[in-house]
Scaffold this motif. Structure first.
Motif: not given
Length: 272
Positions: A16-20, A223-228
């Motif tokens: 999810y690099g782009t989302l981040y 949504f970009s949270l790592g846990g999620l």
């Protein structure tokens, strides 16, 4: 054991690099002002460790003679490299694969080492020893983080925290023990810097930065949270409904407008 944890921590940021990159805050200019004030000279070399997609690295492009972003995640680093290519591949800036405890740099070769939203993913003792090794006398190590969620509306923030907790809980349930990532407590950063005995002076600085934000971005920060993200990768499909409900709540609050939100930062720094 530590090496196993390091690889799990890297894996957490896959996919999810782009989302981040498109939604997380860019490091504010206050970082440069604060750190260079304590350095008391123009930096020759700045090393941004755990740099991710470069949100904290490009900040130094016109502030130092050499800037190095160090990132172990291939996905995150690929986004940073794409942005570097888009601005003409400046020679003074480079992104390299590496870990915080093994920097491919000579001793006493850096003026500043920074960790933006990343020091809590690093084994602190070996990392601090390595940072002290590569810093020149009088050099500055600065670890800085946002307080989550961004300050905007208490009802939205309450649901943000609920969604984050759900993601973390489902991740813990679904991931085998040998695949669990580990975070070190951010509130203990300053204590660890002091107890290392490697820095002549240390302190915490609190500052903030206002940014304009729309509903899509605010929801995507959650949504970009790592846990999620990890829970979803592991098959927690029921969380999609929770995300959709959060997006709807945020959309109602923003009412199709951009609104100012406050990002609160805590910087822990040490001077060698």
């Amino acid at each position: 054991m530590i090496e196993h944890i390091r690889m799990n921590n890297v894996q957490r940021f896959t996919g999810y690099g782009t989302l981040y990159d498109e939604n997380r805050p860019t490091a504010p200019q206050e970082v440069v002002k604060l750190v260079t004030t304590y350095l008391r000279r123009k930096p020759q070399t700045v090393v941004d460790v755990g740099c991710g997609t470069g949100l904290s690295t490009f900040l130094w492009l016109n502030e130092a003679e050499r800037v190095i972003g160090v990132e172990p995640s291939d996905d995150m680093r690929a986004v940073a490299l794409a942005k570097w290519e888009a601005i003409g591949k400046p020679d003074k800036l480079q992104f390299v694969k590496g870990f915080s405890h093994q920097l491919a740099l000579p001793s006493a070769s850096a003026d500043i080492v920074t960790c933006s939203q990343s020091f809590h993913w690093m084994e602190p003792q070996s990392t601090l020893r390595e940072f002290a090794r590569v810093l020149r006398p009088g050099g500055v190590f600065a670890a800085y983080d946002c307080d989550w969620p961004p300050a905007f509306d208490w009802k939205i923030e309450e649901q943000y925290l609920r969604l984050a907790a759900l993601g973390d809980a489902r991740m813990a349930e679904l991931a085998p023990d040998e695949q669990q990532a580990r975070k070190w407590n951010k509130n203990e950063h300053l204590q660890r810097i002091r107890e290392s005995g490697l820095f002549r002076y240390s302190r915490e600085i609190v500052f903030h930065h206002w940014e304009m934000c729309d509903a899509a971005r605010y929801a995507n920060i959650a949504f970009s949270l790592g846990g999620l993200q990890t829970a979803l990768k592991l098959g927690a499909d029921e969380l999609h409904a929770e995300v959709a409900a959060f997006r709807e709540l945020v959309a109602q609050a923003f009412a199709d407008e951009e609104r100012p939100v406050l990002f609160c930062y805590r910087m822990r720094l040490g001077i060698v």
